[in-house]
Enzyme design. Structure first.
Site, PDB file in Angstrom:
ATOM      1  CG  ASP A 199      -1.937   1.262   1.211  1.00 13.15           C
ATOM      2  OD1 ASP A 199      -2.673   1.190   0.319  1.00 13.15           O
ATOM      3  OD2 ASP A 199      -1.806   1.998   2.139  1.00 13.15           O
ATOM      4  CD  GLU A 256      16.485 -14.015   3.199  1.00 11.93           C
ATOM      5  OE1 GLU A 256      16.010 -14.787   3.975  1.00 11.93           O
ATOM      6  OE2 GLU A 256      16.894 -13.099   3.557  1.00 11.93           O
TER       7      GLU A 256
END
Length: 546
Positions: A199, A256
């Protein structure tokens, strides 16, 4: 291996309005689970969940008080885990909102920060001394109206809030804040979420010198707006260059976790496309960005072409995500109704256009039903923006009306109780059950076009080249490895005559609407569109002479 998000289709679920299972009139996570088969039937790749974290709900969840907990309105962490598991079983990815430019003023971080200038989190938010006359430190304004500064008598300082006063802005100049936010993201990634929608991603940093913004219209000319926020050029309160290194930290974390993806919301009126390109270029920042370029009133070939060409001029390796509706804007069926004879024709054309553009797609729940904007009475509003600026700006409640699932009268299977926002007859008549049975419905057009699109690599990841056609014709070529696609759209309620110039032997695809081919002549009826498959590398082009 093709990255799932590149050219993928994301379906935005606004949990409050999707499906209620406990009769409180507010949608919940078990309700989303109940409708997973429906979502999968659309042919989308991913679900985006609007905020579900714990919140006082002052801004409908965009004011988070606990980033690691699900708000009881929607269910529990176990419900969330079940949703992810069951979505994955259906081949659907799940991304969730991360609202981290600000928190709720009920968040423990702010509760600690506000009590003194010396506590452990004293500089986790943007604090500033008043000017000598007691006024705020600069002229920054709030998106929701009024100044962007709120006085705190305990500290004897102002704190920054770009939105509601109950949404204080975090201080991302503090490395500890960045670390804490990244830890929140890791928490959800370890629970199995497939990524995030960020956002207000361009609001993370404000100017560390707190310089005042200049007027949008200089030279002393006063140009008023419904919201004074739109009278400033926000070069200091957002869009700061320090944002880019933090986005690189986000990407490093997400890398990751293989096969995750990020999409950033760029809330900016002046240079949104440039920021979209900057934030997605290089492969070391966000995967995708969207802005409000196609979420406004403009509906023209020149506008669509100019925004797409501008993005790919600015970034050859960045990636956009395009949408026509979401939870913040009036639904496009209503915004663009003057450009079509019927909402059904417009609805079918809009999904075809989204499917044809280069980039990923974001769909907002209910647009596949052709839901219109709802008109609400002032006393029915819940949105703070609408309450503040009524009636010139009626806010965002009109696009957040609950989903009509079943035939008959409201609430149409959304809840056994009273919906949190009223459902009108014009929404009830566009219910899912009736459209599911109708092969010509907007719903089934979405299904057929999205399913067909997956079979054509040119439309998923291919390059785009526009033809020089005058309004209201929009035409371009999407290039593929073994086949190209010529795409033509009539953005008007009149009939157009176009032609194919060159040595192409086009095949009119059956998903086309109000389109006929006679030789090299192409006729497009009102809101018509044509997909023409041709050999890869051809030189043909679509021509329209007004």
């Amino acid at each position: 291996m093709q990255e799932w998000w590149r050219g993928g289709v994301i379906y935005q679920v606004y949990p409050r309005s999707f499906q209620d299972t406990n009769g409180d009139g507010i949608g919940d996570l078990p309700g989303i689970i109940r409708r997973l088969d429906y979502i999968a039937s659309l042919g989308v790749d991913c679900i985006w969940l609007s905020p579900i974290q714990q919140s006082p709900q002052a801004d409908m969840g965009y004011d988070v008080s606990d980033y690691r907990e699900v708000d009881r309105l929607f269910g529990s962490l176990q419900d969330f885990d079940s949703l992810v598991e069951q979505a994955h079983a259906r081949g659907l990815k799940v991304i969730m909102d991360q609202v981290v430019s600000h928190t709720s003023d009920q968040h423990p971080w702010f509760q600690e920060s506000r009590v003194s200038r010396t506590n452990a989190r004293a500089d986790w938010y943007v604090w500033s001394d008043p000017q000598p006359d007691g006024s705020p430190p600069n002229n920054w304004l709030s998106v929701f109206g009024g100044r962007a500064w709120e006085w705190n008598p305990t500290r004897g300082q102002y704190y920054l809030h770009n939105f509601l006063a109950s949404q204080p802005d975090l201080n991302f100049h503090n490395p500890a804040v960045q670390d804490a936010v990244l830890d929140v993201m890791r928490f959800w990634l370890e629970r199995g979420v497939d990524g995030f929608r960020f956002d207000t991603v361009n609001y993370y940093f404000s100017d560390d010198e707190l310089r005042s913004n200049p007027p949008l219209h200089p030279k002393g000319k006063l140009v008023t707006a419904v919201n004074p926020y739109d009278m400033q050029e926000h070069i200091y309160s957002k869009n700061r260059p320090e944002n880019v290194p933090f986005l690189q930290r986000i990407r490093a974390l997400m890398d990751e976790f293989p096969n995750t993806a990020s999409v950033g919301e760029v809330g900016e009126a002046q240079r949104a496309v440039a920021l979209m390109a900057e934030y997605t270029s290089g492969g070391d920042k966000l995967h995708m960005c969207y802005s409000f370029e196609f979420l406004g009133q403009e509906f023209s070939a020149a506008h669509f072409r100019s925004r797409i060409e501008a993005f790919f001029r600015a970034s050859q390796d960045g990636w956009p995500c395009w949408s026509f509706s979401n939870h913040d804007v009036h639904r496009h069926i209503s915004r663009w109704s003057g450009h079509a004879l019927s909402p059904d024709e417009l609805g079918r054309q809009c999904i075809a256009l989204l499917a044809a553009l280069r980039g990923s797609i974001c769909l907002y729940q209910g647009e596949e039903l052709g839901l219109p904007e709802s008109d609400l009475l002032y006393e029915e509003l819940t949105d703070p923006r609408g309450i503040r600026f009524w009636p010139e700006d009626k806010g965002r409640d009109g696009c957040r009306i609950p989903m009509p699932w079943e035939e008959g009268e409201a609430p149409n299977g959304f809840t056994s109780g009273t919906p949190w926002l009223p459902m009108r007859a014009r929404h009830s008549e566009r219910n899912m059950a009736a459209q599911d049975r109708d092969p010509g419905s907007v719903l089934n057009a979405y299904r057929s076009i999205l399913t067909w699109r997956k079979k054509h690599q040119a439309l998923v990841t291919g390059d785009i080249a526009f033809f020089d056609t005058s309004e209201p014709a929009l035409a371009f070529r999407r290039t593929g490895e073994d086949k190209d696609m010529l795409c033509a759209f009539n953005l008007s309620p009149q009939t157009l005559q176009l032609s194919i110039k060159g040595a192409e032997e086009p095949v009119l695809e059956p998903v086309s609407q109000s389109a006929t081919m006679v030789g090299k002549g192409l006729t497009l009826g009102p809101s018509g569109f044509a997909f023409l498959s041709v050999a890869s590398g051809g030189k043909g082009k679509i021509v329209y002479e007004d």
